[in-house]
Design an enzyme around this catalytic site. Structure first.
Site, PDB file in Angstrom:
ATOM      1  N   PRO A 153       0.853  -1.188   0.000  1.00 52.16           N
ATOM      2  CA  PRO A 153       0.000   0.000   0.000  1.00 52.16           C
ATOM      3  C   PRO A 153       0.893   1.243   0.000  1.00 52.16           C
ATOM      4  O   PRO A 153       1.852   1.297   0.762  1.00 52.16           O
ATOM      5  CB  PRO A 153      -0.774  -0.106   1.328  1.00 52.16           C
ATOM      6  CG  PRO A 153       0.007  -1.043   2.186  1.00 52.16           C
ATOM      7  CD  PRO A 153       0.829  -1.910   1.270  1.00 52.16           C
ATOM      8  N   CYS A 161       3.373   3.360   9.476  1.00 48.92           N
ATOM      9  CA  CYS A 161       3.678   4.654   8.858  1.00 48.92           C
ATOM     10  C   CYS A 161       4.406   5.566   9.851  1.00 48.92           C
ATOM     11  O   CYS A 161       3.913   5.816  10.946  1.00 48.92           O
ATOM     12  CB  CYS A 161       2.402   5.325   8.351  1.00 48.92           C
ATOM     13  SG  CYS A 161       2.793   6.894   7.557  1.00 48.92           S
ATOM     14  N   ASN A 208       8.954  -7.321   3.774  1.00 46.99           N
ATOM     15  CA  ASN A 208       8.871  -6.095   2.980  1.00 46.99           C
ATOM     16  C   ASN A 208      10.101  -5.207   3.231  1.00 46.99           C
ATOM     17  O   ASN A 208      10.591  -5.130   4.340  1.00 46.99           O
ATOM     18  CB  ASN A 208       7.584  -5.339   3.370  1.00 46.99           C
ATOM     19  CG  ASN A 208       7.520  -3.928   2.809  1.00 46.99           C
ATOM     20  OD1 ASN A 208       7.353  -2.964   3.557  1.00 46.99           O
ATOM     21  ND2 ASN A 208       7.644  -3.784   1.510  1.00 46.99           N
ATOM     22  N   GLY A 209      10.553  -4.582   2.148  1.00 46.30           N
ATOM     23  CA  GLY A 209      11.627  -3.610   2.251  1.00 46.30           C
ATOM     24  C   GLY A 209      12.765  -3.914   1.309  1.00 46.30           C
ATOM     25  O   GLY A 209      13.378  -4.975   1.372  1.00 46.30           O
ATOM     26  N   ASP A 210      12.989  -2.966   0.380  1.00 50.97           N
ATOM     27  CA  ASP A 210      14.163  -3.008  -0.516  1.00 50.97           C
ATOM     28  C   ASP A 210      14.151  -4.154  -1.522  1.00 50.97           C
ATOM     29  O   ASP A 210      15.215  -4.565  -1.992  1.00 50.97           O
ATOM     30  CB  ASP A 210      15.475  -3.062   0.290  1.00 50.97           C
ATOM     31  CG  ASP A 210      15.655  -1.842   1.188  1.00 50.97           C
ATOM     32  OD1 ASP A 210      14.938  -0.844   0.968  1.00 50.97           O
ATOM     33  OD2 ASP A 210      16.488  -1.898   2.097  1.00 50.97           O
ATOM     34  N   ARG A 251       8.357   0.788  -3.324  1.00 49.44           N
ATOM     35  CA  ARG A 251       8.912   1.860  -4.156  1.00 49.44           C
ATOM     36  C   ARG A 251       9.395   1.406  -5.524  1.00 49.44           C
ATOM     37  O   ARG A 251       9.263   2.148  -6.502  1.00 49.44           O
ATOM     38  CB  ARG A 251      10.057   2.559  -3.397  1.00 49.44           C
ATOM     39  CG  ARG A 251       9.553   3.386  -2.227  1.00 49.44           C
ATOM     40  CD  ARG A 251      10.672   3.736  -1.289  1.00 49.44           C
ATOM     41  NE  ARG A 251      11.239   2.529  -0.693  1.00 49.44           N
ATOM     42  CZ  ARG A 251      12.356   2.502   0.012  1.00 49.44           C
ATOM     43  NH1 ARG A 251      13.044   3.607   0.183  1.00 49.44           N
ATOM     44  NH2 ARG A 251      12.796   1.368   0.533  1.00 49.44           N
TER      45      ARG A 251
HETATM   46  C1  LIG Z   1       5.075   7.078  -1.313  1.00 48.45           C
HETATM   47  C2  LIG Z   1       4.880   6.018  -0.268  1.00 48.45           C
HETATM   48  C3  LIG Z   1       3.647   5.884   0.338  1.00 48.45           C
HETATM   49  C4  LIG Z   1       3.425   4.888   1.304  1.00 48.45           C
HETATM   50  N1  LIG Z   1       2.181   4.743   1.840  1.00 48.45           N
HETATM   51  C5  LIG Z   1       1.942   3.684   2.679  1.00 48.45           C
HETATM   52  C6  LIG Z   1       0.621   3.405   3.120  1.00 48.45           C
HETATM   53  O1  LIG Z   1      -0.361   4.075   2.763  1.00 48.45           O
HETATM   54  N2  LIG Z   1       0.461   2.345   3.964  1.00 48.45           N
HETATM   55  C7  LIG Z   1       1.515   1.552   4.361  1.00 48.45           C
HETATM   56  O2  LIG Z   1       1.318   0.605   5.111  1.00 48.45           O
HETATM   57  N3  LIG Z   1       2.767   1.804   3.935  1.00 48.45           N
HETATM   58  C8  LIG Z   1       2.989   2.821   3.090  1.00 48.45           C
HETATM   59  N4  LIG Z   1       4.243   3.007   2.593  1.00 48.45           N
HETATM   60  C9  LIG Z   1       5.311   2.047   2.945  1.00 48.45           C
HETATM   61  C10 LIG Z   1       5.356   0.900   1.920  1.00 48.45           C
HETATM   62  O3  LIG Z   1       4.157   0.164   1.935  1.00 48.45           O
HETATM   63  C11 LIG Z   1       6.545  -0.047   2.208  1.00 48.45           C
HETATM   64  O4  LIG Z   1       6.354  -0.615   3.483  1.00 48.45           O
HETATM   65  C12 LIG Z   1       7.896   0.663   2.196  1.00 48.45           C
HETATM   66  O5  LIG Z   1       8.000   1.536   1.096  1.00 48.45           O
HETATM   67  C13 LIG Z   1       9.057  -0.350   2.150  1.00 48.45           C
HETATM   68  O6  LIG Z   1       8.968  -1.179   1.018  1.00 48.45           O
HETATM   69  P1  LIG Z   1       9.872  -0.887  -0.322  1.00 48.45           P
HETATM   70  O7  LIG Z   1      11.318  -0.865   0.109  1.00 48.45           O
HETATM   71  O8  LIG Z   1       9.558  -2.022  -1.235  1.00 48.45           O
HETATM   72  O9  LIG Z   1       9.473   0.444  -0.832  1.00 48.45           O
HETATM   73  C14 LIG Z   1       4.490   4.016   1.672  1.00 48.45           C
HETATM   74  C15 LIG Z   1       5.737   4.167   1.055  1.00 48.45           C
HETATM   75  C16 LIG Z   1       5.944   5.149   0.095  1.00 48.45           C
HETATM   76  C17 LIG Z   1       7.290   5.257  -0.557  1.00 48.45           C
END
Ligand SMILES: Cc1cc2nc3c(=O)[nH]c(=O)nc-3n(C[C@H](O)[C@H](O)[C@H](O)COP(=O)(O)O)c2cc1C
Length: 318
Positions: free
Chosen positions: A16, A101, A199-201, A224
């Protein structure tokens, strides 16, 4: 994999993301192979006060199923009412609760990752939701500074009746700095019986494979790296099923995806709800010539001009 009674075709989740994962974008990710998608986080208070923008953000459609709606809040009572309204109006397959968040906008009111400091309240929120909804409830967390406290929270989440947990391996203080620590998802997976999603990276085929293998989690979630790049789900699911890297023309693909995306936004009447220039910039990330086209996008006056510049870039790259 399964979450409660929901059977998913695979185990790669779209994260999300507020102002990113609108319905058209989610549908594209799903069509490319994401197994599950969620709305961006929605405020329980706003649902109760019938904030129109918030309600519109909750929209989905049958072709997205199974899909989740994510909520945030700080009070079990408010969250039950909000979740019951969501259940009745949108019939999501899952209601996910945001405990991750780190944005001040949420944490100043004790929502999102601020709740990680109040494990009993996390338990009460989830238990009340589970007891009062027929929809399975899941949770998304960040980690705490130490392993034992993080495991305790995860155990409470399971004890409250949550059907799955997603673990982003960064603390609230880290925001998005440093690296996501996958030791936490790995240990939590060892301690819990419900599905655990790491989750993450995760950014490509190899990081997806490595994290799944290392953590032995049930699924992985991508945020991302999917922004402006829904095709990433196709690449990863292809690799997971064949063991081979998919060959494709990344530039032409991005242009095709951007065109598809703006058409779908129009179809759902959502064009005015997004920051078009910012989103167009994402579609040019990692492409040769991307930097100069991003400058042109910034100076563009409308969608047609933006599309023209992206197409021009693609036609000049082989
Ligand atoms: C622009 C943006 C908006 C996000 N909004 C939410 C959100 O609404 N709810 C949530 O649980 N995490 C939110 N996140 C966190 C992501 O869901 C995820 O946990 C975080 O980006 C790490 O994963 P990644 O490294 O694959 O980006 C957001 C992240 C980004 C960059």
């Amino acid at each position: 994999m399964r979450i409660a009674n929901i059977k998913l075709e695979g185990n790669i989740f779209l994260a999300p993301m507020s102002n990113v994962t609108n319905l058209p974008f989610r549908l594209m990710c799903r069509e490319y192979g994401a197994s599950m998608s969620y709305t961006e986080m929605i405020s329980s208070d706003a649902i109760i006060h019938e904030n129109k923008k918030t309600v519109r953000r909750g929209i989905s459609c049958d072709s997205e199923r199974p899909f989740g709606i994510q909520i945030f809040g700080n009070s079990p009572e408010t969250m039950i009412v909000a979740a019951q309204r969501i259940e009745e109006s949108y019939r999501p397959d899952i209601i996910d609760v945001n405990f991750g968040c780190p944005a001040r906008l949420l944490t100043k009111d004790g929502c999102g990752s601020a709740l990680l400091r109040s494990p009993e309240l996390i338990f009460d929120i989830l238990k009340d939701l589970v007891d009062n909804l027929s929809t399975p409830v899941t949770a998304k967390i960040r980690i705490l500074e130490n392993m034992e406290d993080s495991i305790k929270i995860a155990e409470l989440i399971e004890k409250a009746g949550a059907s799955a947990i997603t673990v982003h391996g960064r603390t609230q203080q880290q925001q998005y700095s440093g690296k996501s620590n996958m030791d936490y998802a790995k240990r939590i997976k060892q301690e819990l019986s419900i599905p655990v999603i790491a989750n993450g990276d995760i950014v490509d085929e190899h990081s997806a494979e490595k994290i799944l293998e290392y953590t032995e989690c049930d699924g992985i979630m991508i945020g991302r790296a999917a922004m402006g790049n829904p095709f990433l789900f196709k690449r990863i699911s292809y690799y997971m099923t064949t063991g081979e890297l998919l060959e494709y023309n990344s530039c032409q693909q991005r242009y095709a995806d951007f065109s598809d995306y703006i058409e779908r936004l129009d179809e759902y009447g959502l064009t005015d709800t997004i920051n078009m220039k910012a989103q167009a910039q994402w579609f040019t990330r990692g492409i040769r010539g991307g930097r100069s086209v991003r400058e042109k996008i910034a100076a563009s006056k409308n969608i047609d001009e933006i599309s023209y510049h992206i197409k021009e870039m693609c036609d000049n790259v082989d």
